[in-house]
Design a protein around this motif. Structure first.
Motif, PDB file in Angstrom:
ATOM      1  N   HIS A 134      -4.331  11.068  -6.458  1.00  0.00           N
ATOM      2  CA  HIS A 134      -3.191  10.437  -7.266  1.00  0.00           C
ATOM      3  C   HIS A 134      -3.258   8.959  -6.783  1.00  0.00           C
ATOM      4  CE1 HIS A 134      -1.136  14.102  -7.506  1.00  0.00           C
ATOM      5  NE2 HIS A 134      -1.611  14.712  -5.734  1.00  0.00           N
ATOM      6  N   GLY A 135      -3.634   8.427  -5.756  1.00  0.00           N
ATOM      7  CA  GLY A 135      -3.694   7.265  -4.982  1.00  0.00           C
ATOM      8  C   GLY A 135      -4.565   5.756  -6.346  1.00  0.00           C
ATOM      9  N   GLY A 185      -8.905  -3.849  -5.209  1.00  0.00           N
ATOM     10  CA  GLY A 185      -7.868  -3.144  -4.387  1.00  0.00           C
ATOM     11  C   GLY A 185      -8.474  -1.894  -3.610  1.00  0.00           C
ATOM     12  N   SER A 186      -8.114  -1.654  -2.851  1.00  0.00           N
ATOM     13  CA  SER A 186      -8.889  -0.536  -1.243  1.00  0.00           C
ATOM     14  C   SER A 186      -8.434   0.671  -0.643  1.00  0.00           C
ATOM     15  CB  SER A 186      -8.743  -1.649  -0.018  1.00  0.00           C
ATOM     16  OG  SER A 186      -8.973  -3.306   0.451  1.00  0.00           O
ATOM     17  N   GLY A 244       0.850  -1.405  -0.099  1.00  0.00           N
ATOM     18  CA  GLY A 244      -0.100   0.151   0.437  1.00  0.00           C
ATOM     19  C   GLY A 244       0.585   1.115  -0.313  1.00  0.00           C
ATOM     20  N   VAL A 245       0.041   2.982  -0.168  1.00  0.00           N
ATOM     21  CA  VAL A 245       0.801   3.291   0.059  1.00  0.00           C
ATOM     22  C   VAL A 245       0.154   4.092   0.890  1.00  0.00           C
ATOM     23  CG1 VAL A 245      -0.312   4.606  -1.848  1.00  0.00           C
ATOM     24  CG2 VAL A 245       1.700   5.590  -1.435  1.00  0.00           C
ATOM     25  N   PHE A 246       0.247   5.424   1.838  1.00  0.00           N
ATOM     26  CA  PHE A 246       0.629   6.223   2.466  1.00  0.00           C
ATOM     27  C   PHE A 246       0.190   7.747   1.788  1.00  0.00           C
ATOM     28  CE2 PHE A 246      -1.936   7.321   6.798  1.00  0.00           C
ATOM     29  CZ  PHE A 246      -1.512   8.682   6.958  1.00  0.00           C
ATOM     30  N   THR A 268      -4.041  -0.610  -1.135  1.00  0.00           N
ATOM     31  CA  THR A 268      -4.308  -0.252  -0.034  1.00  0.00           C
ATOM     32  C   THR A 268      -3.854   1.195  -0.542  1.00  0.00           C
ATOM     33  OG1 THR A 268      -4.708  -2.074   0.736  1.00  0.00           O
ATOM     34  CG2 THR A 268      -5.398   0.025   1.798  1.00  0.00           C
ATOM     35  N   VAL A 269      -4.779   2.163  -0.655  1.00  0.00           N
ATOM     36  CA  VAL A 269      -4.309   3.248  -0.603  1.00  0.00           C
ATOM     37  C   VAL A 269      -4.973   4.212   0.794  1.00  0.00           C
ATOM     38  CG1 VAL A 269      -4.502   5.658  -1.450  1.00  0.00           C
ATOM     39  CG2 VAL A 269      -4.482   3.642  -3.543  1.00  0.00           C
TER      40      VAL A 269
END
Length: 373
Positions: A310-311, A319-320, A247-249, A299-300
């Motif tokens: 952006h995500g 995806g979530s 995921g990305v924060f 996951t974003v």
């Protein structure tokens, strides 16, 4: 005459009192203000509407009881955010439509025709202008008032209307005035990069006379819009190497309208250290860096706001998205996108702390564990 003609290049210009006539008719004579769509000489369906199922969001017990302020009740499909999160069942999505108008004026970011007007961006001065320096045979206006105000709306709405606008005429968007730059810093920072990667070459105008103008109703989340949004995401992903990762924060920090998450960086670093998340700060990154960081994320996560787009625009089906919600400004617009694009939506509501709020890190991880594997 060519499709686009700058009148001043030949030493000519048009003078229009369209804005003042509209003010006279609607304020002094009190004639009702009409919609531009009602004056169309032709209207047609670009894509049909449909009915879909909106499932409940993923969230822990008693989260909604923390909410002290709701936002976004006017967003399509006009359901209260609480009902949206609890699952509204069947949702009817309207069609995507085009409207052809003749002899339309664009005056300082607002379209005028007779008793009808549509404000796309704020005026740059106190009074409307009367001088028009551009003439277009057939234009197609793909920008919206929301897209000119919010970066997220620009990327999720205006940019995916652009392809159908190109099929109808010269794709036109209202330009940004110098005195509005401070209010749209994020869009100014990232819009050129996205336009470059998406192959967008719009004509930017504040004033024009259109012999013919096509406008669109393209806010409904139907399948055609889903396919255009996914095509945009795939075009962006084609520029980077895509590797599957947890995921990305997406950091928000102090950008945009204030939504100060006091332990934002702490949460991001916890997910990085415990779950292998990447961290991206869009305010300090260019488009290639942002897309590369978000590409392949399962996951974003981030505070509710435009920066999440952006995500979301490269998040794959299945995806979530986990949204961290301020208790005094609960908004659920992104759930309409994840429902449409066959993704999972979850949220955690924070607790107020001064002019900001705080999110429980354990609740973030417990909510992530609710998502399907």
């Amino acid at each position: 005459m060519s499709k686009f003609n700058a009148l001043t290049s030949g030493g000519q210009s048009r003078w229009s009192l369209a804005a003042y006539k509209h003010i006279l008719k609607t304020r002094l004579i009190r004639k009702p203000s009409l919609t531009l769509q009602s004056l169309a000489v032709k209207t047609w369906e670009i894509a049909p509407g449909e009915i879909s199922i909106a499932p409940p969001a993923f969230f822990l017990p008693n989260q909604l009881e923390r909410v002290t302020g709701w936002a976004g009740e006017l967003f399509y499909p006009y359901e209260h955010p609480r009902r949206t999160m609890e699952g509204v069942g069947s949702v009817e999505h309207g069609s995507t439509r085009g409207y052809l108008l003749k002899d339309v004026w664009l005056i300082d970011g607002t379209l005028y025709k007779g008793n009808a007007k549509s404000s796309l961006s704020p005026r740059s001065g106190w009074l409307p202008k009367i001088r028009v320096e551009n003439e277009i045979d057939r234009g197609a206006m793909f920008c919206t008032a929301g897209g000119n105000k919010w970066f997220g709306s620009w990327l999720m709405d205006d940019c995916i209307t652009y392809p159908i606008a190109c099929e109808e005429g010269v794709p036109v968007t209202t330009a940004v005035s110098a005195n509005l730059v401070s209010t749209v810093t994020t869009c100014i920072l990232h819009a050129p990069g996205y336009e470059d990667w998406l192959g967008m070459t719009p004509v930017r105008l504040r004033d024009a006379f259109f012999r013919e103008l096509v406008i669109f109703d393209d806010l409904s989340q139907n399948r055609h819009k889903h396919l255009r949004f996914r095509a945009m995401g795939e075009k962006l992903l084609s520029h980077v190497k895509v590797c599957d990762h947890p995921g990305v924060f997406v950091l928000r920090g102090g950008t945009g309208e204030l939504r100060l998450l006091r332990n934002e960086l702490e949460l991001a670093e916890r997910l990085r250290d415990r779950r292998g998340f990447r961290i991206i700060d869009p305010a300090k990154s260019d488009v290639p860096t942002i897309v590369a960081a978000c590409a392949g994320a399962r996951t974003v996560v981030g505070i509710e706001g435009s920066h999440l787009i952006h995500g979301v625009n490269v998040l794959q089906p299945g995806g979530s998205l986990l949204v961290l919600q301020p208790p005094n400004r609960f908004l659920c617009f992104f759930k309409y996108l994840t429902d449409r694009d066959h993704q999972n939506f979850g949220f955690v509501v924070g607790t107020q702390e001064g002019n900001g709020f705080r999110i429980d890190p354990d609740e973030v991880e417990r909510t992530l564990d609710l998502f399907p594997a």
